[in-house]
Design a protein around this motif. Sequence first.
Motif, PDB file in Angstrom:
ATOM      1  N   THR A 116     -29.096   9.735  -8.878  1.00  0.00           N
ATOM      2  CA  THR A 116     -27.807   9.822  -8.188  1.00  0.00           C
ATOM      3  C   THR A 116     -27.981  10.008  -6.687  1.00  0.00           C
ATOM      4  O   THR A 116     -27.007  10.146  -5.970  1.00  0.00           O
ATOM      5  CB  THR A 116     -26.936  10.964  -8.751  1.00  0.00           C
ATOM      6  OG1 THR A 116     -27.588  12.210  -8.462  1.00  0.00           O
ATOM      7  CG2 THR A 116     -26.742  10.829 -10.239  1.00  0.00           C
ATOM      8  N   LYS A 124     -24.111   6.244  -6.239  1.00  0.00           N
ATOM      9  CA  LYS A 124     -24.180   6.902  -7.555  1.00  0.00           C
ATOM     10  C   LYS A 124     -23.748   8.355  -7.379  1.00  0.00           C
ATOM     11  O   LYS A 124     -24.031   8.978  -6.354  1.00  0.00           O
ATOM     12  CB  LYS A 124     -25.621   6.880  -8.085  1.00  0.00           C
ATOM     13  CG  LYS A 124     -26.127   5.498  -8.415  1.00  0.00           C
ATOM     14  CD  LYS A 124     -25.727   5.079  -9.813  1.00  0.00           C
ATOM     15  CE  LYS A 124     -26.239   3.683 -10.119  1.00  0.00           C
ATOM     16  NZ  LYS A 124     -25.404   2.987 -11.074  1.00  0.00           N
ATOM     17  N   ASN A 136     -24.158  14.268  -3.262  1.00  0.00           N
ATOM     18  CA  ASN A 136     -23.147  14.273  -4.327  1.00  0.00           C
ATOM     19  C   ASN A 136     -21.930  15.140  -4.035  1.00  0.00           C
ATOM     20  O   ASN A 136     -20.986  15.160  -4.832  1.00  0.00           O
ATOM     21  CB  ASN A 136     -23.779  14.729  -5.646  1.00  0.00           C
ATOM     22  CG  ASN A 136     -24.605  13.637  -6.299  1.00  0.00           C
ATOM     23  OD1 ASN A 136     -24.331  12.455  -6.089  1.00  0.00           O
ATOM     24  ND2 ASN A 136     -25.614  14.013  -7.053  1.00  0.00           N
TER      25      ASN A 136
END
Lengths: 818, 330
Positions: A184, A189, A221
């Motif tokens: 990720t 992602k 993220n």
Amino acid sequence: MTNHWNDIANADVILIMGSNPAENHPISFRWITRAIEKGAKLVCVDPRFTKSAAKAHIYAPLRSGTDIAFLGGMIKHILENNLIQKEYVVEYTNASFLVDENFKFADGLFSGYDAKKRSYDRSTWKYQLDANGIPKMDKTLQSPHCAYQLLKKHYSRYNLDLVSQITGTPKDDLVKVYKAYAETGKPDKAGTILYAMGWTQHTVGTQNIRTMSIIQLLLGNMGMAGGGVNAMRGESNVQGSTDYGLLFHILTGYNPTPRASDKTLNDYNGKYTPKTKDPKSFNWWKNRPKYMISFLKAMYGNAATKENDFGYGWLPKLDDTQNASWLMIFDQMAKGKFKGFFAWGQNPACSGANANKVRMAMETLDWMVNVNLFDNETGSFWKGPGKDPSKIKTEVFMLPCAASFEKEGSLSNSGRWMQWRYKAVSPPGKAQPDLEIMHELFLKVRKLYKEKGGTFPEPILNLSWNYGAKNPDGTIKHIDAHYVAKEINGYTSKDIEVEDPKTKVKTVMVKTGQQLPSFAFLQDDGSTTCGNWLYCGSYTEAGNMAARRGKEDPTGLMLYPQWAWCWPVNRRIIYNRASVNWEGKPWDPKRPVLSWDGTKWVGDIPDGPPPPGAIYPFIMLPEGHARLFGLGMAEGPFPEHYEPLECPIEKNLMSSQKFNPTARLFGEAGMGVGADKYLSCDPRFPFVCTTYRVTEHWQTGVMTRWTPWLLELQPQMFIEISKELAQERGIKSGEEVMVKSARGEIWAIAVVTSNLKPFKIAGQTIHQVAIPYHFGWVTPPDGGDSANLLTPTIGDANTMIPESKAFMVNVGKKGGIG
Amino acid sequence: MKKGMLFDGSKCIACRACQVSCKQWSKLPAVPTINRGTYENPPKLTAYTWNRIVFSELEKNGKKKWLFTRRACMHCSQAVCVWVCPSYARGYDPRGYVTVDQKRCVACGRCVEYCPFQIPKLGRDDICGCDTLKETPPRLVSYTCTFCKDRLEDGGIPACAKTCPSQAIQFGEPSNLIKQGQIRVNLLKATHPKANLYGKKEMGGLTVLYVLTEEPSIHGLPENPQMGTYPPFDQCTFPAWYSQAIFGGDLPNFPSGADPAWYMQPGIAPAPCPVEPILKKLFVRSKSGGWAPILWGWLGLGGIGAFAAVVWSLRRRKTLEEGKQENNDA
């Protein structure tokens, strides 16, 4: 949660660690299942093969209390294989910030440790500043003093061999998890982490979460759809309870509780209002005085004036070093420091760590008021196991209260949505909503102060209490949740004018007496009243935003901006400005939370003002950059593995600091009453134990143990043990066994299962066992007692949450253990 | 319009909200249980528990699996229970699911005995809506999942499907469900090579289809359930009240939706019709025996009645004595 339950469906990789959502947050699995259907990978790390693990693509076992070692290995994997999202890390985190040259780390300790006080002098945990007072940066990330290099050096020690020996996780499994999650780091992602009490209830609980936050930042993220750090709350409104300052150290909206040395409002504002000289740093908390003064106006109304510091002197203060958390309260109670106790919607006799100590502490009380739906182990403690009612003086009053379906009001869910709820049925008998109980209680107390006087009556007599329509004589007809909600949102007592930056024309945006549309209008001159700045905007002139039920989803990301209301300012994903680059282009074009169309932002409500690039995205921090190098933790800037207080191995394989050097022990002088016992590496208590919850029961089971349909599914206290341990101890599945710790003993039904396997820890075979904590002696009669009779009174160094997820026990047949 | 359900074992998280909502909607009482060394409870399907999740632990090539499988009525399109029911208490709803008319049920237990999935259970006829468990039956009847007929009639969906948080239970058109199930199976094959859709063909097609990650037998389901062969029904065990019910005129109706051909298969013909001959014997003069069979019939009934009266009074006396004994003890 930085994101929301339904946002989990947007993730590419979902890491379940320190939680068991299939069991404890079943509704989350609606979204997890959707993500999997779209191709997401589910990874589960847990001491037990849980129901969540049963649904996961990758499962890795680990010994309770070794999460930092596990995740430290992941940081090493990410950094050494260069899997970070480089642009994000360089631009949005403090990776490039140069750290004070005197900052050091050696053998498990950071610079500044004072062994006597068990705390750090944090003066070397700071940035190097330039001549203008702005932190120095090295955007090449090459300087040995930049946070990035320090981080890399720190975690270079967490190699696979060591991590595997500490956690007991096979090396293959470690690599599988690391590889899957590090995927990720690609800009398009997103990975999410779902954690709960499995991470918090440790002496290093806060640092467990810090470690994951570092990973989420390295992989870019945070602020993303399908990303974030998501704490799944254990109660429907526990988010609300912290937002409203139910903890001892905060007031509403996370403003700190004043300390004794903060004598005036000026002292307070001076101390808690951060400053920055960087023009691009939005420094949200510069607004603290506005929030605090508006809060004081909500507390004391017209009695709060500029001349009397808006009644600041009437607020209760903590002593400068005082900790008034749960463990401390019951420690003080055990020492006889309390006369009375309101157990309101709780059951400490079962929920408190070392519950025998809690049950003993309550004997010192003159009176107790138990406000609950049902009788529980707390209200009936005086007739509990081992108690002699004739020797207990405590007078207990039971006030039956209404359940959530029997009253109107709001609750704030884990995803920060304030949702209005309506009353479905009337409460049974004489049960009353909490609000009405509080109302009646306050009126009586105020009357007593009025009639009989008392020490320091001002905070009571001046308290503003206008929560309902009034009779001609000024008394409230009936207390009304809407009036409370309106005050929380806030209103203005004079017209608020705003100047157009171009035309310089001033227009009145909010008129006298009107509800405020957002916290941007809060003032520090006493002209605005607001109970909780975070919720400003929730009940405006347009009405009750929390009662909205619009189903529009313009972004397609399930943000549902017209459904209920989300703090802050209806922003559904916080730190969303980090989901775009400096030009305002989303990292992930498939799932853009925000994007800049050249003139305005499209998508969620952005953090801070336009245009892109104007400010740093992490607006709550004075430096505007998310912290890889942390400044505020008790244990140090980088999380480090320490063993749980009670552990099965003699030596911490990472350093000679066996146990969290800053966690406070109740064995120290002036703390504890002799009931606080700990036994680590003791052959009498050879097994690692963790507590957990099951779907069918809730918390201490006060509501669910009285519900026959639920009791039918989980009728009795049980303990999960591995087949290997069962064989070793000659235990059959379904048999009653004894479980014992240094503090107490309970019986439980053995559930012998392959869901648990012995660990290989530092060359030894270590057994892990697990017990649910929902049972209590009041009901059902053959249900068993609380798991907390076994758990230790030792807290996390930052929050004092007890370490109930890792402690040592023995298990054996009845009469088989000493 | 036919309706069906799809249970997706790969999505079930064993929260058992379906078990609770089933009991809540149908007002079925909780049963006292103990922990028997497993999460699973109640231990078996009963008249009080129509739906239950079975937990099975598996270890294959060192890989651990924990399977959760629904156990409740499959609502077969060609249902053994309908076929073997002598009193036509079991039948089909036009929506496709199996119905039980408990007024007609004679508690012969044939559905309990012959269901290839071992689902139907007998219990007293008045348990729904009671708060506590009732033990001694005044009259037994057969129970299975009702498919929440009352909810369907109001435009709702069955309680278990409504409550399932992970949407492991889907409700809808059978053809859509088969498509949906097949898509799931194809997806699952990558990680679960044995994944299969159970119920497409079994028993003429099951109204409740299953997405399974392993072979059916590992989930505790029969690999290839068949209609089977059954001994004819023994008409002598008809209880007296049943004969009375015959006068109501409801019983001889053939179950709606049932295929008469199933009753005619060679070697497994339905039990010699218990209803018509008795009626004939009681009221119609036969060609061969004249009035004698009628006379004998009435005498026989009288005899049964007298015997029942004696038994009843004996039992009554015994109960009274026991009651007295208890009073004395108290």
